[in-house]
Design an enzyme around this catalytic site. Structure first.
Site, PDB file in Angstrom:
ATOM      1  CE  LYS A  53      -2.107   1.449   3.723  1.00  0.00           C
ATOM      2  NZ  LYS A  53      -3.014   1.569   4.879  1.00  0.00           N
TER       3      LYS A  53
ATOM      4  CG  ASP B   1      -7.389   3.807   2.234  1.00  0.00           C
ATOM      5  OD1 ASP B   1      -8.300   3.434   1.453  1.00  0.00           O
ATOM      6  OD2 ASP B   1      -7.287   4.980   2.634  1.00  0.00           O
TER       7      ASP B   1
END
Length: 219
Positions: A124, A142
């Site tokens: 991420k 997320d």
């Protein structure tokens, strides 16, 4: 699992988000790719607002990996002590800074595999850096994007990686550069976790969420 949104609806979904915010920006404050990387590492399990409060003073004196190494872990902790998990994050930031100096000439690599070898940097974080700093068409999933992808039917998936893979398949090429930000902002301010604000949502008619709140019918 919710039925996936049809291609025409996906196209219209992003057209509307784009029309409302043509050039979305990260809400993390940064100066260059390195300070962005640090800010994203610090943002794990923390709010952007909280990170910005800590990094504002920090980035006035530190903007390069070497300056961070010179600052040292103890002093860094003093700057970021208001952020959750600050002890671990301080260790990671100092170590990744040492690696950037030793192996990459003090520059942030524009390479996913290289980024993911750095302490505190996962997929991420690497996706955020590649997208925001270098303009790559990546999508960092997320909690907000995971929720929006599943709740709307845009990209249903049981894991963040599954949602990311689906988004990369369904998001039209023209919108892929900013899709990451549009979805985060939509999840943060409109399609919120506990109570989505369906009444002001610009894409509510395209959304497959079965419990969405719609305006009362006009009699």
């Amino acid at each position: 699992m919710l039925r996936a949104m049809k291609p025409a609806a996906v196209q219209e979904f992003f057209r509307r988000l784009s029309a409302a915010n043509p050039e979305p920006k990260s809400e993390l404050e940064y100066i260059n790719p390195y300070t962005l990387l640090v800010a994203v590492v610090l943002s794990a399990q923390a709010t952007d607002v909280g990170v910005n409060k800590a990094t504002g003073p920090l980035f006035q004196i530190v903007t390069t990996p070497q300056q961070m190494v010179d600052l040292g872990e103890e002093r860094l902790r003093g700057y970021i002590k208001t952020i959750g998990l600050f002890n671990t994050k301080a260790k990671n930031v100092i170590r990744l800074s040492e690696i950037l100096v030793a192996q990459y000439g003090g520059e942030v690599p524009r390479d996913r595999e290289a980024l993911e070898t750095l302490p505190g940097v996962g997929r991420k974080t690497a996706n955020v850096v590649l997208n925001v700093a270098f303009g790559e068409e990546t999508i960092a999933v997320d909690t907000h994007i995971f929720r929006v992808g599943n709740r709307t039917g845009l990209a249903p998936g049981k894991t963040p990686d599954a949602v990311e893979a689906k988004l990369l398949k369904v998001v039209p090429k023209a919108y892929r550069r900013h899709a990451h930000h549009w979805l985060i902002l939509h999840g943060r301010y409109v399609c919120k976790a506990r109570k989505p604000d369906c009444l002001v949502c610009p894409v509510s008619d395209l959304c497959g969420f079965k419990d969405k709140i719609l305006p009362a019918a006009v009699v």
